[in-house]
Design a protein around this motif. Structure first.
Motif: not given
Length: 249
Positions: A79-89, A119-130
């Motif tokens: 229920k408290d899942a954080p927003v996730m961003i993947f990093l990969s080579e 990516g940070l901007g997209r992540g923060l947008g998802a957080i602010e929506h919540r």
């Protein structure tokens, strides 16, 4: 307070994420905490015990420990899942899977500041929506829709609950405190803690705690009992990224 974490065996990746995120948050006037994991095993232990809260999580597909997709699956069902961003080579093998398990963005390694900020901007947008999620209540005047990011506290008056809003106003709603507390636990992105009998406080809004008062960022003062003092201090410390085990009795 926004809690950011990384899982990567490469310290330079975590350092760059921390630096770029920290600078960006400071520019926006936002507080943040940061914690880095070198393998997924320790992260999963902290996740299960609730030792550290996270709002945003950067996951390196080459992490040591459990497979990244297994980790992401365990994160997203919470229920408290954080927003996730993947990093990969090597993005080709994970691009589709990343979004299937709920990631909001995918960044190629080595990291570039411009892409990381995107990516940070997209992540923060998802957080602010919540954060701006609303709950609807039956009020004395009809129906009230309350933005949870503005709710500082709830003060109980039998079957009527007084919702304390951060602009100094209040709204009285008709429900039992136990029912309201359950709704907040299920829906709110912010933890609420009992400061004394009949008073719930939004930890995100707390500015200061004294021996008998909880003071919110807007200046509202709420009663604090001796019995609940330790609970409030531990909840506040945990929310602000302090290990509760480091607290002295």
């Amino acid at each position: 307070m926004i809690h950011i974490g990384t899982i990567s065996e490469h310290p330079e990746i975590s350092r760059m994420v921390e630096q770029v995120c920290g600078e960006h948050m400071e520019e926006r006037g936002l507080d943040c905490s940061f914690y880095a994991y070198e393998n997924s095993y320790i992260f999963l232990q902290d996740l299960e015990t609730g030792r550290r809260p996270f709002d945003l999580l950067f996951l390196d597909t080459a992490m040591r420990g459990s497979h990244i997709l297994d980790v992401a699956e365990r994160v997203r069902i919470r229920k408290d899942a954080p927003v996730m961003i993947f990093l990969s080579e090597f993005p080709d093998g994970y691009y589709r899977d990343a979004f299937r398990v709920g990631a909001v963005h995918f960044l190629h390694l080595p990291l570039e500041k411009k892409e990381l900020l995107e990516g940070l901007g997209r992540g923060l947008g998802a957080i602010e929506h919540r954060w701006h999620k609303k709950l609807v209540f039956k009020s004395m005047d009809g129906v009230a829709a309350i933005d949870l990011s503005t709710l500082e506290a709830v003060v109980s008056d039998d079957h009527h609950q007084v919702l304390c809003i951060n602009d100094g106003t209040t709204k009285e709603v008709r429900t039992k405190l136990m029912h309201l507390e359950k709704r907040l636990k299920d829906a709110s992105p912010f933890p609420f803690v009992t400061s004394c009998r009949g008073v719930l406080v939004n930890i995100e809004t707390v500015s200061e705690v004294t021996s008998d008062r909880v003071i919110t960022k807007s200046g509202r003062m709420l009663p604090l009992s001796k019995r609940r003092y330790g609970d409030v201090i531990r909840a506040l410390a945990r929310y602000n990224g302090v290990d509760s085990e480091e607290l002295e009795d």
